[in-house]
Each structure stands twice: as structure tokens, then as C-alpha cells.
Design an enzyme around this catalytic site. Sequence first.
Site, PDB file in Angstrom:
ATOM      1  N   GLU A  82       0.834  -1.190   0.000  1.00  5.37           N
ATOM      2  CA  GLU A  82       0.000   0.000   0.000  1.00  5.37           C
ATOM      3  C   GLU A  82       0.876   1.250   0.000  1.00  5.37           C
ATOM      4  OE1 GLU A  82      -3.148  -0.207   3.028  1.00  5.37           O
ATOM      5  OE2 GLU A  82      -2.616  -2.328   3.229  1.00  5.37           O
ATOM      6  N   HIS A  83       0.365   2.318  -0.591  1.00  4.19           N
ATOM      7  CA  HIS A  83       1.075   3.594  -0.586  1.00  4.19           C
ATOM      8  C   HIS A  83       0.789   4.335   0.719  1.00  4.19           C
ATOM      9  CE1 HIS A  83       2.351   3.774  -4.901  1.00  4.19           C
ATOM     10  NE2 HIS A  83       1.434   2.811  -4.970  1.00  4.19           N
ATOM     11  N   HIS A  84       1.795   5.040   1.210  1.00  3.28           N
ATOM     12  CA  HIS A  84       1.637   5.795   2.453  1.00  3.28           C
ATOM     13  C   HIS A  84       1.062   7.181   2.165  1.00  3.28           C
ATOM     14  CE1 HIS A  84       3.875   3.199   5.372  1.00  3.28           C
ATOM     15  NE2 HIS A  84       4.139   2.619   4.214  1.00  3.28           N
ATOM     16  N   THR A  99       3.511  10.284  -2.018  1.00  2.00           N
ATOM     17  CA  THR A  99       2.951   8.931  -2.005  1.00  2.00           C
ATOM     18  C   THR A  99       3.717   8.005  -2.943  1.00  2.00           C
ATOM     19  OG1 THR A  99       1.387   9.515  -3.767  1.00  2.00           O
ATOM     20  CG2 THR A  99       0.628   9.742  -1.475  1.00  2.00           C
ATOM     21  N   PRO A 126       6.535   5.569  -4.357  1.00  3.30           N
ATOM     22  CA  PRO A 126       7.360   4.603  -3.614  1.00  3.30           C
ATOM     23  C   PRO A 126       8.849   4.644  -3.940  1.00  3.30           C
ATOM     24  CG  PRO A 126       6.271   3.511  -5.429  1.00  3.30           C
ATOM     25  CD  PRO A 126       5.778   4.936  -5.430  1.00  3.30           C
TER      26      PRO A 126
END
Length: 200
Positions: A85-87, A93, A95
Site C-alpha cells: 500500500e502507498h503511504h 505517495t 514509492p
Amino acid sequence: MIINDIIKRIMSIFYNHRHHTNIYSTKASLDAKYEKNVMISENVTITPDVSIGKYSYVNKNSSVENCSIGNYCSISSGVWICPYEHHLTTITTHPFINTICTEKRKRVTIGNDVLISLNAILLNGVHIGDGAVIAAGAVVTHDVEPFEIVGGVPAKHIGWRFPDDLKEKVLSMKWWEKDVEEIMRNKELLEFMVNKHKMK
């Protein structure tokens, strides 16, 4: 690439024969743990950190990572379990920062006799109880109780498969731990219990 696929298919044939499995995907790691009569369809990704219980199956175009799956589970096509999942709490956002890409995800745990329907997504760390049902297209962000039916985005409670007293009876039976021969000899009991309760 074609040669690699051929080699993987040959390795799968030997693996299936030795371990009594039916693994048809070249994307399924043979380092994962598969119990007897597990079936993995074509184009399914299984990572080495996955364990799958006996007679469970995963249909086409699914991806299973960092997960423990119980016995007799039915996982439909297009299901994604524990994807990265992306933060949203960082400045970006994207990666490209290594710490975002490699952060440890919490393991997903799926009980026995769980039905995960078409195109459902189970996010990291969730626990799915025995006999639960995940509706098609659901995004599961929280734990699901035994025999609970959930659906939607994010997934919410829809109902229960059985009333409380019947849930307790089925949980205490633990039929999914018995030998398949014993289950088949007593399969009428499972059908009878459900039908009898519905007639009341």
C-alpha cells in the site's frame, strides 16, 4: 522467458506429484507451503511467505502475499491478499523512497472454510474468521468474525451465515480438521444441521 516458463511448468509437475497438489501457475512459488489437494489456477501469484491449508483453492488472476490460509477455503478470481500500500502520511505517495517500499506488512490470517468472492481485496494485518464470506469487490480493512458476511468499500457487516447457537455448534465441530474420508461419510450431517435450522 518461454524457456523459464517451461522449466517452471516441469518443476510444478514434479512438485504436484510429490506433494499431492494441483499448482498450474508458473507465478506460484514452490517455496510456499501447500497442504494436500491445494489447487492454484493459472496466472496466480503466490509468494514464498504464504501457507495454504488442505483442499483450499485460488482461482485465476489472483495474488496472495504474506498470508496464512486455512483448510477448505474458496478464493475466487481477481482476489488480492496483502498487496503493498502507498503511504498517505508522507510528503510523497510515490514509492521511490526505499523505506516506503520495504516497510514490513502485517500478515493476513484467513481461517477455514472461508469464501472470498470475485475481485475482493484484503489489506495487510486483517484476520478472517472461520466460515466467513467476503462479497465480490469488497475491500477488507478490518477483522471479520467467524461466519460473518461482509461487503462494500470499505467492507462492512452485511449479516451472518447462521444464528449464534448454530455458529457455536459448527465451530465446536471443527469439521475442517477431520480427514476428508470422515467428512464425506458424514456430509449429510453438515447439510442436515443447516436445513433443520432453516425449517424452524
